[in-house]
Design an enzyme around this catalytic site. Structure first.
Site, PDB file in Angstrom:
ATOM      1  CE  LYS A 118      -8.851 -12.894 -91.348  1.00  0.00           C
ATOM      2  NZ  LYS A 118     -10.226 -12.709 -91.847  1.00  0.00           N
TER       3      LYS A 118
HETATM    4  P1  NAD Z   1      -7.998  -6.283-100.880  1.00  0.00           P
HETATM    5  O1  NAD Z   1      -6.549  -6.545-100.678  1.00  0.00           O
HETATM    6  O2  NAD Z   1      -8.664  -6.837-102.073  1.00  0.00           O
HETATM    7  O3  NAD Z   1      -8.270  -4.698-100.865  1.00  0.00           O
HETATM    8  C1  NAD Z   1      -7.831  -3.831 -99.865  1.00  0.00           C
HETATM    9  C2  NAD Z   1      -8.068  -2.396-100.339  1.00  0.00           C
HETATM   10  O4  NAD Z   1      -7.874  -1.510 -99.251  1.00  0.00           O
HETATM   11  C3  NAD Z   1      -7.125  -1.950-101.446  1.00  0.00           C
HETATM   12  O5  NAD Z   1      -7.849  -1.166-102.377  1.00  0.00           O
HETATM   13  C4  NAD Z   1      -6.122  -1.055-100.718  1.00  0.00           C
HETATM   14  O6  NAD Z   1      -5.551  -0.071-101.560  1.00  0.00           O
HETATM   15  C5  NAD Z   1      -7.032  -0.429 -99.683  1.00  0.00           C
HETATM   16  N1  NAD Z   1      -6.353   0.090 -98.511  1.00  0.00           N
HETATM   17  C6  NAD Z   1      -5.365  -0.449 -97.770  1.00  0.00           C
HETATM   18  N2  NAD Z   1      -5.049   0.375 -96.745  1.00  0.00           N
HETATM   19  C7  NAD Z   1      -5.860   1.470 -96.861  1.00  0.00           C
HETATM   20  C8  NAD Z   1      -6.042   2.657 -96.108  1.00  0.00           C
HETATM   21  N3  NAD Z   1      -5.301   2.902 -95.013  1.00  0.00           N
HETATM   22  N4  NAD Z   1      -6.981   3.540 -96.521  1.00  0.00           N
HETATM   23  C9  NAD Z   1      -7.752   3.286 -97.601  1.00  0.00           C
HETATM   24  N5  NAD Z   1      -7.635   2.180 -98.341  1.00  0.00           N
HETATM   25  C10 NAD Z   1      -6.703   1.285 -97.980  1.00  0.00           C
HETATM   26  O7  NAD Z   1      -8.688  -6.782 -99.521  1.00  0.00           O
HETATM   27  P2  NAD Z   1     -10.205  -7.242 -99.315  1.00  0.00           P
HETATM   28  O8  NAD Z   1     -10.278  -8.696 -99.470  1.00  0.00           O
HETATM   29  O9  NAD Z   1     -11.100  -6.350-100.076  1.00  0.00           O
HETATM   30  O10 NAD Z   1     -10.354  -6.967 -97.745  1.00  0.00           O
HETATM   31  C11 NAD Z   1     -10.642  -5.665 -97.268  1.00  0.00           C
HETATM   32  C12 NAD Z   1     -11.210  -5.775 -95.880  1.00  0.00           C
HETATM   33  O11 NAD Z   1     -12.403  -6.570 -95.932  1.00  0.00           O
HETATM   34  C13 NAD Z   1     -10.302  -6.459 -94.865  1.00  0.00           C
HETATM   35  O12 NAD Z   1     -10.495  -5.858 -93.601  1.00  0.00           O
HETATM   36  C14 NAD Z   1     -10.811  -7.872 -94.854  1.00  0.00           C
HETATM   37  O13 NAD Z   1     -10.507  -8.518 -93.618  1.00  0.00           O
HETATM   38  C15 NAD Z   1     -12.289  -7.638 -95.022  1.00  0.00           C
HETATM   39  N6  NAD Z   1     -13.012  -8.805 -95.523  1.00  0.00           N
HETATM   40  C16 NAD Z   1     -12.753  -9.311 -96.755  1.00  0.00           C
HETATM   41  C17 NAD Z   1     -13.458 -10.423 -97.197  1.00  0.00           C
HETATM   42  C18 NAD Z   1     -13.241 -11.021 -98.559  1.00  0.00           C
HETATM   43  O14 NAD Z   1     -13.984 -11.941 -98.916  1.00  0.00           O
HETATM   44  N7  NAD Z   1     -12.326 -10.531 -99.358  1.00  0.00           N
HETATM   45  C19 NAD Z   1     -14.437 -11.014 -96.373  1.00  0.00           C
HETATM   46  C20 NAD Z   1     -14.703 -10.452 -95.130  1.00  0.00           C
HETATM   47  C21 NAD Z   1     -13.977  -9.339 -94.723  1.00  0.00           C
END
Ligand code: NAD
Length: 442
Positions: A118
């Site tokens: 990571k």
């Molecule tokens: P992203 O940046 O596309 O979206 C994040 C979202 O969370 C945004 O809408 C933001 O406004 C919102 N957010 C941030 N802080 C917040 C809070 N305190 N309360 C409510 N909403 C909040 O990110 P993503 O890629 O969708 O990742 C989101 C989560 O999913 C992370 O924990 C990431 O590690 C996990 N994840 C993502 C992927 C992927 O393929 N993108 C894969 C596995 C896990």
């Protein structure tokens, strides 16, 4: 007193850093693995390599700012490191270590030929221009140099990084390493430079596959399928918005959604596509017509069947777990639930489908992208989703079977065993076995 009790007794959860919190999850599972040698436990808990870099970047106004970044490879027993890069003000070395460890367990569970890694840069992407983000990305990747590579450590998107960021990572690495097929150095790229069909939707799509398969096993009385459930989604970025769309298409009623600015609720359901269009226009879902505003705290305690945390870590904690009313928490985010919250939810009979299974669709399709890049091939979307569904379901089966066996073994007075403990036990078992099978060097 075991390691967990010692750690918890000395500090409250708020005082523990993410790596310490993750070790509590690890210890909970490791106690169920027979014959795990103490020295091996220490190795499996520790990051193999942790790099901290610091670099200057010229901002648009001519000023210079210093940025700090991290890249951690937790384990490489099954193959090169694999894991996202996040841009967020709260990034710390300990958080990156915790998430790299999660990636090790996730890849092991999904039987992917990768170890866990990571990375992150401490910055506030919302206050940075596209050009500034590009310069930060190029400089960060240059600082990492040959510590990343198609067969050593392969980045991917995470919080506040996307396919554009991945394109810059690829381009930077490719300029530094001419004359090779460098496409497999990073996944989550745009389609025309080697991205895979289905990668952008993979995390949300995979969450639906895993949830459907788990519910089909009858683990929650009266909840056999996603169809007809009431769903709340915290976080409306890549993972959250796709999950909301896919659950809606599968017949669920999405009653609550939030982003970093707040949440919205509608008893009659929210159309995720309309919410996304509203967010694109207004920068937030808050204020969408025919919805009530909710704080993020209120959103987590809404009456629903399935709660999908899809934002940042440590959202469901000892302070608010008791107010969660969902029957299933399906973790799209990484580490959204703390160890103390896990125990509270388990005692309330709330099932948690843990991150290392629930959101593994992302890394699974990242693996397919890597394979396609190595073969210079393009698979069609049906093939990608067919393969991902099979792999996700196989992982859910292994976790469910281990959970069932642990539950049968547990005494009447023991704490209830949860799916996270079972999932971690399967993964730790696999990595420990492979480590010994390869032989401890020299
Ligand atoms: P992203 O940046 O596309 O979206 C994040 C979202 O969370 C945004 O809408 C933001 O406004 C919102 N957010 C941030 N802080 C917040 C809070 N305190 N309360 C409510 N909403 C909040 O990110 P993503 O890629 O969708 O990742 C989101 C989560 O999913 C992370 O924990 C990431 O590690 C996990 N994840 C993502 C992927 C992927 O393929 N993108 C894969 C596995 C896990």
């Amino acid at each position: 007193m075991n390691d967990n009790q010692t750690e918890l007794a000395q500090l409250t959860e708020q005082e523990l850093d993410p790596a310490q919190l993750h070790r509590i999850h690890f210890n909970r599972a490791a106690q169920y693995i027979e014959g795990l040698k103490r020295g091996l436990i220490e190795f499996l808990k520790s990051p193999k390599r942790s790099i901290a870099v610091c670099f200057p970047v010229e901002m648009d106004d001519g000023s210079v700012r210093t940025f700090h970044g991290y890249r951690v490879v937790h384990n490489r027993v099954f193959g090169p490191g694999k894991g996202g890069v996040r841009y967020h003000p709260a990034v710390t070395r300990e958080e990156v270590i915790a998430m790299a460890s999660l990636m090790t367990w996730k890849c092991a569970l999904l039987e992917l030929p990768f170890g866990g890694a990571k990375g992150g840069v401490v910055c506030d992407p919302k206050s940075l221009s596209e050009a500034e983000l590009r310069r930060i990305t190029r400089r960060f990747i240059t600082e990492l140099g040959d510590f990343i590579g198609p067969y050593t450590d392969i980045p991917a998107p995470d919080l506040y990084t996307d396919e554009k960021t991945m394109a810059w990572i690829f381009d930077t690495y490719d300029i530094l390493h001419p004359g090779h097929n460098n496409r497999p150095v990073v996944t989550g790229k745009p389609l025309d430079i080697g991205g895979s069909l289905g990668r952008e939707e993979a995390t949300g799509q995979g969450l639906l596959f895993a949830t459907e398969h788990l519910l089909g096993k009858g683990i929650i009385n009266g909840l056999q399928s996603v169809s007809g459930t009431r769903v709340v989604v915290q976080g409306f970025g890549n993972a959250g918005s796709v999950a909301a769309k896919r659950f809606h298409e599968a017949g669920a009623l999405v009653v609550g959604i939030s982003d970093s600015q707040g949440g919205i609720y509608s008893e009659d359901g929210i159309n995720p596509a309309a919410a996304l269009a509203f967010k694109e226009e207004h920068g937030t879902v808050v204020g969408m017509p025919d919805t009530m505003s909710k704080t993020n705290e209120e959103l987590l305690s809404l009456n629903c069947d399935i709660l999908i945390p899809a934002a940042t870590g440590d959202q469901i904690t000892a302070d608010n777990a008791d107010s969660v009313q969902a029957r299933l928490v399906a973790e799209a985010a990484n580490r959204p639930t703390t160890p103390a919250a896990d125990q509270i939810l388990a005692n309330k009979g709330i099932v948690v489908l843990p991150d290392i299974v629930a959101n593994a669709g992302g890394v699974t399709v990242s693996y397919y992208e890597w394979v396609q890049n190595n073969e210079n091939e393009r698979w069609d979307i049906d093939l990608v989703n067919f393969k991902m569904k099979q792999r996700m379901e196989r992982a859910v089966d292994c976790v469910f079977d281990r959970w069932f066996a642990l539950k049968e073994e547990a005494g009447e007075n023991d704490e209830p065993v949860d799916l996270r403990t079972a999932a971690m036990a399967v993964a730790i078992d696999r990595v420990a076995y492979a480590t010994l099978e390869r032989g401890i060097w020299p």
